[in-house]
Enzyme design. Structure first.
Site, PDB file in Angstrom:
ATOM      1  N   GLU A 416       0.844  -1.212   0.000  1.00  0.00           N
ATOM      2  CA  GLU A 416       0.000   0.000   0.000  1.00  0.00           C
ATOM      3  C   GLU A 416       0.863   1.239   0.000  1.00  0.00           C
ATOM      4  O   GLU A 416       0.574   2.230  -0.668  1.00  0.00           O
ATOM      5  CB  GLU A 416      -0.917  -0.002   1.225  1.00  0.00           C
ATOM      6  CG  GLU A 416      -1.948   1.136   1.231  1.00  0.00           C
ATOM      7  CD  GLU A 416      -1.499   2.414   1.952  1.00  0.00           C
ATOM      8  OE1 GLU A 416      -2.272   3.376   1.962  1.00  0.00           O
ATOM      9  OE2 GLU A 416      -0.373   2.466   2.486  1.00  0.00           O
ATOM     10  N   GLU A 425      -4.006  -3.952  -7.665  1.00  0.00           N
ATOM     11  CA  GLU A 425      -3.782  -5.106  -8.548  1.00  0.00           C
ATOM     12  C   GLU A 425      -4.839  -6.184  -8.316  1.00  0.00           C
ATOM     13  O   GLU A 425      -5.326  -6.808  -9.256  1.00  0.00           O
ATOM     14  CB  GLU A 425      -2.367  -5.659  -8.358  1.00  0.00           C
ATOM     15  CG  GLU A 425      -1.258  -4.648  -8.659  1.00  0.00           C
ATOM     16  CD  GLU A 425      -1.428  -3.913  -9.984  1.00  0.00           C
ATOM     17  OE1 GLU A 425      -1.781  -4.561 -10.996  1.00  0.00           O
ATOM     18  OE2 GLU A 425      -1.232  -2.669 -10.018  1.00  0.00           O
ATOM     19  N   SER A 603     -28.081  23.361 -15.432  1.00  0.00           N
ATOM     20  CA  SER A 603     -29.458  22.878 -15.314  1.00  0.00           C
ATOM     21  C   SER A 603     -29.539  21.352 -15.400  1.00  0.00           C
ATOM     22  O   SER A 603     -30.293  20.725 -14.671  1.00  0.00           O
ATOM     23  CB  SER A 603     -30.349  23.542 -16.361  1.00  0.00           C
ATOM     24  OG  SER A 603     -29.809  23.332 -17.639  1.00  0.00           O
ATOM     25  N   HIS A 663     -14.652   8.089 -10.809  1.00  0.00           N
ATOM     26  CA  HIS A 663     -15.854   8.478 -10.067  1.00  0.00           C
ATOM     27  C   HIS A 663     -16.148   9.956 -10.352  1.00  0.00           C
ATOM     28  O   HIS A 663     -15.299  10.804 -10.091  1.00  0.00           O
ATOM     29  CB  HIS A 663     -15.646   8.234  -8.573  1.00  0.00           C
ATOM     30  CG  HIS A 663     -16.921   8.032  -7.818  1.00  0.00           C
ATOM     31  ND1 HIS A 663     -17.844   9.036  -7.663  1.00  0.00           N
ATOM     32  CD2 HIS A 663     -17.431   6.937  -7.192  1.00  0.00           C
ATOM     33  CE1 HIS A 663     -18.879   8.562  -6.950  1.00  0.00           C
ATOM     34  NE2 HIS A 663     -18.636   7.281  -6.661  1.00  0.00           N
ATOM     35  N   GLY A 673      -3.562  15.198  -3.767  1.00  0.00           N
ATOM     36  CA  GLY A 673      -3.164  13.795  -3.602  1.00  0.00           C
ATOM     37  C   GLY A 673      -3.975  13.058  -2.571  1.00  0.00           C
ATOM     38  O   GLY A 673      -4.576  12.037  -2.879  1.00  0.00           O
TER      39      GLY A 673
HETATM   40 ZN   LIG Z   1      -1.061   3.335   5.928  1.00  0.00          ZN
END
Ligand SMILES: [Zn+2]
Ligand SMILES: *[C@@H]1O[C@H](CO)[C@@H](O)[C@H](O)[C@H]1NC(C)=O
Ligand SMILES: *[C@@H]1O[C@H](CO)[C@@H](O)[C@H](O)[C@H]1NC(C)=O
Ligand SMILES: *[C@@H]1O[C@H](CO)[C@@H](O)[C@H](O)[C@H]1NC(C)=O
Ligand SMILES: *[C@@H]1O[C@H](CO)[C@@H](O)[C@H](O)[C@H]1NC(C)=O
Ligand SMILES: *[C@@H]1O[C@H](CO)[C@@H](O)[C@H](O)[C@H]1NC(C)=O
Ligand SMILES: *[C@@H]1O[C@H](CO)[C@@H](O)[C@H](O)[C@H]1NC(C)=O
Ligand SMILES: *[C@@H]1O[C@H](CO)[C@@H](O)[C@H](O)[C@H]1NC(C)=O
Length: 720
Positions: A416, A425, A603, A663, A673
């Site tokens: 991580e 992955e 709108s 998203h 970040g």
């Molecule tokens: Zn951490």
């Protein structure tokens, strides 16, 4: 809750103020939503629990959590360096009845070989930084022979010598201000302060402004009240920051390319084709340093360039006894040498599964395991310890005859810290299944770095988080008869929006509802040594969470959410909250467009939110009927619609310049970040260059996604 306790907590209220606080907390500093939309009745005390809820709650034990924590924090576990620890995690989960395995990926990573930093004055005198954190006799792991050097993950190999410029926190605005002030940046080394944007953003900006290296220091001005300057002793003798502590960390361009930079969009299998990493990681070398070693470097700029006060940017001037002048100082140079070894190497996720009775519905619970240091007692192994206790709690529930309706998947991610490698992955590998079946992802990274509960989530999960916190007894600073909710409501009290900086990212950007929970330190709590050797078991047991009480509470909180998500006949989501939150983001967007003089036709966006409001109400009505009639087909229909709602928001392809982030409602800010931005396609088109055409294009795409969300919810799949 006692009134006395309430007023005590009121002292903490300034914490909620944006941008105020310690570095790592800025992951969640920007808060565009208004959680007061969510019902917050006073909880019962003691909380009234069902039999199964009691079994769950009582299963969490501070002593065993402390044991798990001790294990995780007494062996090096940098990404890809400790398979044993992955297997150990899978084995513990297996003992508690999960079907467990270790899942490897082969990722591109770099490891430190040698690092050096020195300062040479115009008169030829030299000073060399030690780049070492002090070994403390009290703190066993600070002296481990295999302790990890101070370095930046994914930093570039390089050897540069040049005059240098102090660039504040290293956001675009800081560099623009320096340009405006006529400070020469080209060919110089950047000296940046930690805090604010993710460190990779600082290095990227330095690179974009043609600087040739970057040194990032910790500033005690970000430590709140608890500083040596205010009379507190430093760790290990007291709660203030040890002056030699250094924040390691990744400098990947996280807000553009998380995951293995050589395999964008597909899993890093051993034989996977590899792309080059040019756009994803820095080309210039960088190093982190302690505040102690930053002092001579900053002091050498005093009297040169523009004094910090005149630069006139927030948080430019920090807590050290220097003027924070920009420099450069003629002839005063830094030499930065960074040698990294690049490799493609295995990393190991541990995955544990409890089958549910409805296999088309899944909840995933995750925490990363890798750490920058031998310890990692807060980041991330406070979460890892809690996850084992959670597996144990599920096992206790099973003994009562409990069978989850939904399949539970527990994940212990590796890699991580370098850039969400293990989770990205894995999600890329299992995407079709995850998209078809996943109801929610619960993340815990730093479960505990202090006593203040925190909860960030996508809107459907807000109410469940609140109701779960009300069921957990939790006391701080002598408060009586208080729940986790009481402490949360009177301190942070806001449900944050998810940006990036932890493993929920790949889930959110594939349209899976997610929450991130934990507890952090306030301005008057012991300073947490983020990514330093002093994020250790010794610090945790003596300062961070003596007695491991907060670990217990966060585990119970997570367990309560997971239990209801996995067990309730009807998924405990609050769909009406989605359009409510969207209306707030819309107001923020309107204000931004006004301030920036960008004319937008909003709108369509307004109509789409109205459509979603109506659709959510219809779904809620249907849900009531389903609950009342207990009609299985109707319950399935409602559950599936709630599960699939979020998917609509990732239907429009990648955001401009960053394919990974899909998203349309939330994304990490390109120049932050960690911290999120809402309606990112539109907002950033305005923020970065007032690009009206692009902004309008993303208004249209965003409303399309929201209309699709409304259609997803409508019982007859109708048109809007
Ligand atoms: Zn951490
Ligand atoms: C939660 O906090 C808000 C704002 O401080 C306060 O108005 C409200 O009464 C609190 N709610 C409960 C149930 O304690
Ligand atoms: C992996 O972690 C365990 C537990 O902390 C530790 O005992 C072991 O020495 C570590 N392995 C390596 C290779 O560092
Ligand atoms: C060189 O300059 C530095 C910084 O001003 C000073 O500390 C040092 O004493 C000087 N050395 C000599 C030999 O003059
Ligand atoms: C500092 O900047 C603010 C706006 O960012 C401005 O209002 C103020 O006048 C400036 N102060 C000085 C001393 O330049
Ligand atoms: C700050 O630095 C100045 C100049 O170097 C020195 O005179 C002063 O004593 C220092 N103050 C503190 C509190 O260390
Ligand atoms: C769980 O379900 C999967 C898929 O249906 C099946 O292959 C597996 O054997 C089941 N595991 C257990 C322990 O029942
Ligand atoms: C667990 O809590 C008990 C009771 O408060 C306390 O006596 C004990 O020291 C704690 N254990 C650890 C390992 O902190």
């Amino acid at each position: 809750m006692h009134i006395q306790a309430l007023s005590l907590f009121a002292l903490w209220l300034p914490l909620a103020v944006e941008g105020c606080g310690k570095d790592h907390r800025l992951r969640r500093s920007f808060d565009p939503g208004d959680p007061l939309l969510v019902k917050r009745d006073r909880p019962q005390y003691p909380p009234r629990l069902t039999k199964q809820e009691s079994v769950l709650i009582n299963s969490f034990n501070n002593a065993s959590i402390s044991d798990w924590s001790y294990y995780y924090t007494h062996g090096a576990h940098l990404a890809g360096k400790n398979r044993t620890m992955a297997q150990w995690t899978a084995d513990r989960w297996a003992e508690y009845g999960l079907t467990s395995s270790v899942v490897p990926y082969s990722v591109f990573i770099n490891y430190p070989e040698s690092q050096a930093l020195s300062l040479s004055y115009a008169n030829g005198t030299k000073w060399k930084a030690s780049l070492e954190e002090d070994v403390l006799p009290e703190d066993d792991t600070s002296s481990y022979p295999n302790r990890i050097p101070v370095f930046h993950g994914y930093s570039a190999t390089g050897d540069v010598t040049a005059e240098y410029v102090y660039v504040g926190r290293g956001q675009k605005g800081d560099f623009d201000r320096l340009v405006e002030l006529g400070v020469d940046l080209k060919g110089k080394i950047a000296l940046a302060r930690y805090g604010g944007p993710f460190r990779g953003v600082k290095v990227k900006n330095a690179q974009d402004y043609e600087m040739i290296g970057c040194v990032i220091f910790t500033d005690p001005g970000d430590d709140g009240e608890v500083t040596e300057a205010n009379g507190y002793a430093a760790y290990p003798h007291g709660p203030a920051r040890n002056p030699t502590s250094v924040q390691r960390g990744s400098v990947q361009f996280l807000s553009y390319f998380p995951g293995d930079p050589t395999t964008p969009g597909y899993p890093s299998k051993a034989d996977a084709p590899r792309k080059d990493t040019t756009d994803a990681v820095p080309k210039i070398p960088s190093l982190p340093i302690s505040w102690k070693e930053a002092v001579p470097i900053l002091a050498a700029l005093d009297g040169h360039g523009i004094p910090g006060k005149e630069v006139n940017r927030t948080r430019w001037v920090g807590g050290l006894n220097v003027t924070y002048s920009t420099g450069p100082a003629l002839g005063t140079k830094l030499s930065l040498k960074n040698s990294m070894r690049e490799t493609i190497t295995p990393i190991w996720n541990a995955v544990g599964i409890i089958n549910g009775t409805s296999p088309d519905e899944v909840i995933v619970i995750g925490n990363h395991r890798d750490a920058w240091i031998v310890g990692g007692a807060a980041d991330p192994n406070s979460g890892s310890a809690v996850m084992i206790e959670l597996a144990k709690a599920f096992n206790e529930l099973k003994k009562t005859g409990w069978k989850p309706k939904r399949t539970i998947v527990m994940c212990s991610w590796d890699g991580e810290e370098y850039g969400l490698l293990g989770s990205v992955e894995w999600v890329e590998e299992y995407l079709p299944w995850l998209k078809a079946a996943t109801v929610a992802y619960l993340n815990v990274d730093i479960a505990v770095s202090g006593p203040i509960p925190s909860f960030d989530a996508t809107p459907q999960l807000h109410q469940l988080g609140i109701e779960s916190m009300k069921k957990i007894r939790y006391s701080v600073k002598g408060s009586k008869d208080t729940t986790l909710f009481d402490i949360w409501n009177s301190t942070s009290g806001r449900i944050g929006v998810l940006g990036s900086g932890s493993d929920y990212t790949a889930f959110v950007h594939n349209g899976i509802p997610a929450a991130d929970l934990g507890a952090y330190e306030g301005d008057s709590d012991p300073v947490y040594h983020y990514h330093s050797n002093y994020d250790s078991y010794h610090w945790m047991a003596n300062f961070g969470d003596p007695g491991f009480k907060t670990h217990v509470a966060i585990g119970q909180f997570m367990g309560m959410m997971a239990y209801h998500l996995a067990t309730d006949e009807l998924v405990p989501f609050d769909v009406n909250n989605y359009p409510k939150q969207l209306n707030i983001y819309l107001d923020n967007l309107k204000a931004l467009a006004r301030e920036s003089n960008v004319q937008l036709d909003l709108s369509k966006l307004e109509h789409s939110i109205q459509a979603l409001t109506t659709a959510a109400k219809l779904l809620t009505a249907t849900k009531k009927v389903a609950k009342f009639t207990h009609d299985k087909r109707l319950m399935d229909l409602v559950n599936h619609k709630q599960r699939d709602l979020e998917r609509a928001f990732v239907s429009q392809g990648g955001l401009p310049d960053r394919e990974f982030y899909k998203h349309v409602i939330y994304a990490p800010g390109q120049d932050t970040g960690y911290a999120p931005t809402t309606f990112p396609g539109v907002t950033e088109a305005i923020q970065f260059g007032a690009n009206q055409k692009l902004a309008q294009e993303w208004v249209d795409k965003t409303s399309k996604a929201i209309f699709l969300a409304a259609r997803t919810l409508t019982p007859w799949g109708g048109k809007w």
